[in-house]
Write a protein that holds these residues in place. Sequence first.
Motif, PDB file in Angstrom:
ATOM      1  N   CYS A 284      83.566 -23.496  90.997  1.00 52.18           N
ATOM      2  CA  CYS A 284      82.395 -24.373  91.094  1.00 52.18           C
ATOM      3  C   CYS A 284      82.492 -25.352  92.258  1.00 52.18           C
ATOM      4  O   CYS A 284      81.496 -25.653  92.914  1.00 52.18           O
ATOM      5  N   GLY A 285      83.705 -25.857  92.526  1.00 58.61           N
ATOM      6  CA  GLY A 285      83.865 -26.803  93.636  1.00 58.61           C
ATOM      7  C   GLY A 285      83.448 -26.195  94.959  1.00 58.61           C
ATOM      8  O   GLY A 285      82.749 -26.810  95.766  1.00 58.61           O
ATOM      9  N   LEU A 286      83.889 -24.958  95.185  1.00 61.09           N
ATOM     10  CA  LEU A 286      83.537 -24.268  96.423  1.00 61.09           C
ATOM     11  C   LEU A 286      82.037 -23.992  96.486  1.00 61.09           C
ATOM     12  O   LEU A 286      81.384 -24.221  97.498  1.00 61.09           O
ATOM     13  N   VAL A 287      81.509 -23.478  95.384  1.00 62.30           N
ATOM     14  CA  VAL A 287      80.110 -23.047  95.363  1.00 62.30           C
ATOM     15  C   VAL A 287      79.163 -24.207  95.668  1.00 62.30           C
ATOM     16  O   VAL A 287      78.140 -24.030  96.309  1.00 62.30           O
ATOM     17  N   ILE A 288      79.517 -25.437  95.238  1.00 65.12           N
ATOM     18  CA  ILE A 288      78.631 -26.575  95.476  1.00 65.12           C
ATOM     19  C   ILE A 288      78.962 -27.306  96.772  1.00 65.12           C
ATOM     20  O   ILE A 288      78.078 -27.779  97.481  1.00 65.12           O
ATOM     21  N   SER A 289      80.242 -27.433  97.135  1.00 62.13           N
ATOM     22  CA  SER A 289      80.601 -28.253  98.297  1.00 62.13           C
ATOM     23  C   SER A 289      80.200 -27.597  99.618  1.00 62.13           C
ATOM     24  O   SER A 289      79.928 -28.287 100.594  1.00 62.13           O
ATOM     25  N   ILE A 290      80.136 -26.260  99.635  1.00 63.01           N
ATOM     26  CA  ILE A 290      79.781 -25.586 100.881  1.00 63.01           C
ATOM     27  C   ILE A 290      78.303 -25.790 101.228  1.00 63.01           C
ATOM     28  O   ILE A 290      77.979 -26.254 102.321  1.00 63.01           O
ATOM     29  N   PRO A 291      77.354 -25.497 100.303  1.00 65.57           N
ATOM     30  CA  PRO A 291      75.965 -25.816 100.650  1.00 65.57           C
ATOM     31  C   PRO A 291      75.743 -27.293 100.921  1.00 65.57           C
ATOM     32  O   PRO A 291      74.919 -27.667 101.740  1.00 65.57           O
ATOM     33  N   PHE A 295      73.833 -29.139 103.903  1.00 62.04           N
ATOM     34  CA  PHE A 295      72.852 -30.207 103.692  1.00 62.04           C
ATOM     35  C   PHE A 295      73.165 -31.379 104.623  1.00 62.04           C
ATOM     36  O   PHE A 295      72.274 -31.948 105.261  1.00 62.04           O
ATOM     37  N   GLY A 296      74.448 -31.740 104.653  1.00 62.11           N
ATOM     38  CA  GLY A 296      74.884 -32.862 105.487  1.00 62.11           C
ATOM     39  C   GLY A 296      74.586 -32.625 106.949  1.00 62.11           C
ATOM     40  O   GLY A 296      74.136 -33.522 107.664  1.00 62.11           O
ATOM     41  N   GLY A 297      74.838 -31.385 107.416  1.00 64.44           N
ATOM     42  CA  GLY A 297      74.568 -31.049 108.812  1.00 64.44           C
ATOM     43  C   GLY A 297      73.089 -31.147 109.139  1.00 64.44           C
ATOM     44  O   GLY A 297      72.709 -31.701 110.184  1.00 64.44           O
ATOM     45  N   ILE A 298      72.230 -30.634 108.245  1.00 66.49           N
ATOM     46  CA  ILE A 298      70.782 -30.704 108.470  1.00 66.49           C
ATOM     47  C   ILE A 298      70.314 -32.161 108.475  1.00 66.49           C
ATOM     48  O   ILE A 298      69.487 -32.564 109.301  1.00 66.49           O
ATOM     49  N   GLY A 299      70.869 -32.975 107.563  1.00 62.35           N
ATOM     50  CA  GLY A 299      70.511 -34.393 107.518  1.00 62.35           C
ATOM     51  C   GLY A 299      70.970 -35.144 108.758  1.00 62.35           C
ATOM     52  O   GLY A 299      70.230 -35.957 109.316  1.00 62.35           O
ATOM     53  N   ALA A 300      72.205 -34.871 109.228  1.00 65.11           N
ATOM     54  CA  ALA A 300      72.718 -35.515 110.442  1.00 65.11           C
ATOM     55  C   ALA A 300      71.874 -35.143 111.650  1.00 65.11           C
ATOM     56  O   ALA A 300      71.586 -35.973 112.513  1.00 65.11           O
ATOM     57  N   ALA A 301      71.455 -33.885 111.715  1.00 65.45           N
ATOM     58  CA  ALA A 301      70.598 -33.443 112.822  1.00 65.45           C
ATOM     59  C   ALA A 301      69.258 -34.161 112.767  1.00 65.45           C
ATOM     60  O   ALA A 301      68.737 -34.612 113.797  1.00 65.45           O
ATOM     61  N   GLY A 302      68.691 -34.291 111.558  1.00 65.31           N
ATOM     62  CA  GLY A 302      67.413 -34.983 111.408  1.00 65.31           C
ATOM     63  C   GLY A 302      67.475 -36.412 111.888  1.00 65.31           C
ATOM     64  O   GLY A 302      66.531 -36.919 112.506  1.00 65.31           O
ATOM     65  N   LYS A 303      68.596 -37.094 111.630  1.00 67.38           N
ATOM     66  CA  LYS A 303      68.758 -38.475 112.097  1.00 67.38           C
ATOM     67  C   LYS A 303      68.727 -38.557 113.620  1.00 67.38           C
ATOM     68  O   LYS A 303      68.383 -39.589 114.188  1.00 67.38           O
ATOM     69  N   ASN A 304      69.109 -37.474 114.264  1.00 71.05           N
ATOM     70  CA  ASN A 304      69.142 -37.436 115.727  1.00 71.05           C
ATOM     71  C   ASN A 304      67.909 -36.774 116.330  1.00 71.05           C
ATOM     72  O   ASN A 304      67.896 -36.411 117.506  1.00 71.05           O
ATOM     73  N   LEU A 307      65.655 -30.687 114.368  1.00 70.93           N
ATOM     74  CA  LEU A 307      65.324 -30.006 113.111  1.00 70.93           C
ATOM     75  C   LEU A 307      65.842 -28.577 113.130  1.00 70.93           C
ATOM     76  O   LEU A 307      65.497 -27.796 114.012  1.00 70.93           O
ATOM     77  N   PHE A 308      66.674 -28.253 112.151  1.00 69.19           N
ATOM     78  CA  PHE A 308      67.164 -26.885 111.976  1.00 69.19           C
ATOM     79  C   PHE A 308      66.332 -26.213 110.895  1.00 69.19           C
ATOM     80  O   PHE A 308      66.125 -26.783 109.822  1.00 69.19           O
ATOM     81  N   LYS A 309      65.869 -24.983 111.170  1.00 68.81           N
ATOM     82  CA  LYS A 309      65.053 -24.276 110.190  1.00 68.81           C
ATOM     83  C   LYS A 309      65.877 -23.676 109.066  1.00 68.81           C
ATOM     84  O   LYS A 309      65.325 -23.159 108.104  1.00 68.81           O
ATOM     85  N   GLY A 310      67.185 -23.717 109.151  1.00 70.29           N
ATOM     86  CA  GLY A 310      68.039 -23.182 108.092  1.00 70.29           C
ATOM     87  C   GLY A 310      69.500 -23.417 108.437  1.00 70.29           C
ATOM     88  O   GLY A 310      69.857 -23.612 109.597  1.00 70.29           O
ATOM     89  N   SER A 311      70.339 -23.421 107.407  1.00 67.30           N
ATOM     90  CA  SER A 311      71.764 -23.668 107.641  1.00 67.30           C
ATOM     91  C   SER A 311      72.405 -22.537 108.441  1.00 67.30           C
ATOM     92  O   SER A 311      73.435 -22.736 109.083  1.00 67.30           O
ATOM     93  N   ASN A 312      71.787 -21.340 108.421  1.00 72.20           N
ATOM     94  CA  ASN A 312      72.330 -20.232 109.210  1.00 72.20           C
ATOM     95  C   ASN A 312      72.307 -20.546 110.699  1.00 72.20           C
ATOM     96  O   ASN A 312      73.171 -20.102 111.457  1.00 72.20           O
ATOM     97  N   PHE A 313      71.343 -21.364 111.142  1.00 76.13           N
ATOM     98  CA  PHE A 313      71.260 -21.704 112.565  1.00 76.13           C
ATOM     99  C   PHE A 313      72.301 -22.745 112.962  1.00 76.13           C
ATOM    100  O   PHE A 313      72.657 -22.850 114.137  1.00 76.13           O
ATOM    101  N   LEU A 314      72.791 -23.523 111.996  1.00 76.50           N
ATOM    102  CA  LEU A 314      73.928 -24.414 112.274  1.00 76.50           C
ATOM    103  C   LEU A 314      75.152 -23.580 112.650  1.00 76.50           C
ATOM    104  O   LEU A 314      75.852 -23.879 113.609  1.00 76.50           O
ATOM    105  N   ILE A 572      83.806 -28.705 108.839  1.00 79.86           N
ATOM    106  CA  ILE A 572      83.920 -29.336 107.520  1.00 79.86           C
ATOM    107  C   ILE A 572      83.854 -28.296 106.410  1.00 79.86           C
ATOM    108  O   ILE A 572      84.599 -28.356 105.430  1.00 79.86           O
ATOM    109  N   VAL A 573      82.949 -27.328 106.561  1.00 78.22           N
ATOM    110  CA  VAL A 573      82.822 -26.267 105.556  1.00 78.22           C
ATOM    111  C   VAL A 573      84.132 -25.493 105.419  1.00 78.22           C
ATOM    112  O   VAL A 573      84.613 -25.239 104.299  1.00 78.22           O
ATOM    113  N   TRP A 574      84.740 -25.137 106.537  1.00 80.23           N
ATOM    114  CA  TRP A 574      85.996 -24.384 106.470  1.00 80.23           C
ATOM    115  C   TRP A 574      87.176 -25.249 106.033  1.00 80.23           C
ATOM    116  O   TRP A 574      88.126 -24.751 105.424  1.00 80.23           O
ATOM    117  N   GLN A 575      87.107 -26.556 106.306  1.00 80.70           N
ATOM    118  CA  GLN A 575      88.114 -27.467 105.749  1.00 80.70           C
ATOM    119  C   GLN A 575      88.055 -27.423 104.225  1.00 80.70           C
ATOM    120  O   GLN A 575      89.089 -27.363 103.548  1.00 80.70           O
TER     121      GLN A 575
END
Length: 625
Positions: A284-291, A295-304, A307-314, A572-575
Amino acid sequence: MKSEDNKLRFFAPAIVSFVMLMAGLGFDHVFPQEWFQGWIRVIWYAIAYLPVGLPVLKAAWGSILKGGVFSEFFLMGIATIGAFAIGEYPEGVAVMLFYSIGEIFQGMAVRRAKTNIKTLLDQRPDVVTVVEGNLTKDIQASAAKIGDVLQLKPGEKLGLDGELLSEKSSFNTSALTGESKPATKEKGSQVLAGMVNLNKVALVKVTAAFQDSKLSRILELVQNATAQKAPTELFIRKFAKIYTPIVVYLAIGICFIPFLFADNYDFSDWLYRALIFLVVSCPCGLVISIPLGYFGGIGAAGKNGILFKGSNFLDSLAAIDEVVMDKTGTLTEGVFKVQEVHVKPKYEDGKLLHFVNALESKSTHPIATAIKAYVGELDPEVILEQVEEIPGQGLRATAEGKELLVGNFKLMDKYAVSHDIDASSIVYTTVAFAYDGEFVGYLTIADKVKADAQKAIAQLKSMNVGVTMLSGDKSSVVKAVAEKLGIANFFGDLLPEDKVEKFKQIKAVKGKVAFIGDGVNDAPVVAISDVGIAMGGLGSDATIETADVVIQDDNPDKIPVAILIGKKTKQIVWQNIGFAFGIKVLVLILGALGLATMWSAVFADVGVALLAILNAIRIQKMRFG
């Protein structure tokens, strides 16, 4: 007060369970009570278990009914029921309690990430002021109609897209673009929902309904971004479906296989080890922490303002080897000004320039705006017929019954118009014109390189990302811009189909390639790129629809920022993956050897999940650029 009540109901089961667990441990060890024995002790811990355990058991049963037997709920259920079966009541309660606490914090983290993204982008006020004659009235922004005139006081935020009716006004666009520098808009300019009026009362005519504003569409885009899963995210989900049944069978093996080899086989001891194994193995830790990382990456990009249309583009942008850029509007401002005008003496009365102005007005290219600024408003007496665009060359029409050509020198050659001009000797962008088969003259137009373009190119090079510039502009202009910016690879005089061919050649050699342009004229190249990035996305509906990544302002220095956010998110995801697997494998081995307790298993599952979540949301606090 209502919000606090909701939070209390949210935490109440865990609080009840925690208090009863602590009291039970006190009765067991700190101040033992004679009455706290036998069935009373069992019932006490069972009551402590139910508030946190029952929802998980229900979820496990629901998953089984849907065909998903081997879920994390199933693992927690059989592990804790097994702990009760061998008399380890406190540990059974503790596992389910801390698992539930972990789930609560995970849910809170996901909701917070979604809320942060929505709050970041949803900058629309609920109420707007509509002008009706000499009166004003406040109405709901969603009730405003196209054509309504809005009054915007200093400090107020615009609720809908519109056209500025006032002569001039300054706006803070940072909520939309991440750009702190105010933008001054002239009468007739487009202004967008979310912009803040800075200095004086402004009037704006609504041009789009509330739900159709650029900001509304972008908000919808980002809220749906998580539907596009990154490869890492998809892999972990598939892995969990295979991994979970394997660990269940291994746990059964740990419990029963030693019976065949051990001299003093103790069923309770090996069952306890198997239960530890099950608790630790929960994914469960992996399944939730990875998405959550994405989420964090999309939010950080939005602050700057990205806009990413999906996490796959990150993920895709993190792996980019080469960035191919359009010139006009990407590296240059796209604001052209007429520098020189050369016409034959018999056309110096300016009539021909009015023909040129009328024909260029049929084009959306920035050159048309420059010519209009030089010549003036369109002459209503000029009537053009049979207007035709020649891709990559210019425009053709009939004016007063005679053929009019306006474009580059390739257009002159195409229609066999003779001239003695050496086009290669002119550095600036050139617009030539011919009338009635006769070469009349040309004018030169210059664009200005963006202030941040040189910095952006230098940053890309420092990240070992190659840069190539493609342009339909004349080669001498492209060369001058490339030399100023330090771009070694550049190609000019390209038709749209030439750009596609050149891009294919670059992609075949360079590997992963992103293309950056306006997302409309360059749509064929965007379609074959690994990542399509649109500059100035708020100005174009089509850009928002076609690009994979939208940079909300025109600043090229956001390109390396977008790549850096992609790289940091992936890191971060791979960490999280490495950390979670490392700890789990260690405690799994110790548990199988009988060297780990159920408390160790709780840390390996819930503790690791919480640490991974904290690591995932760290990206939202980082500064980029």
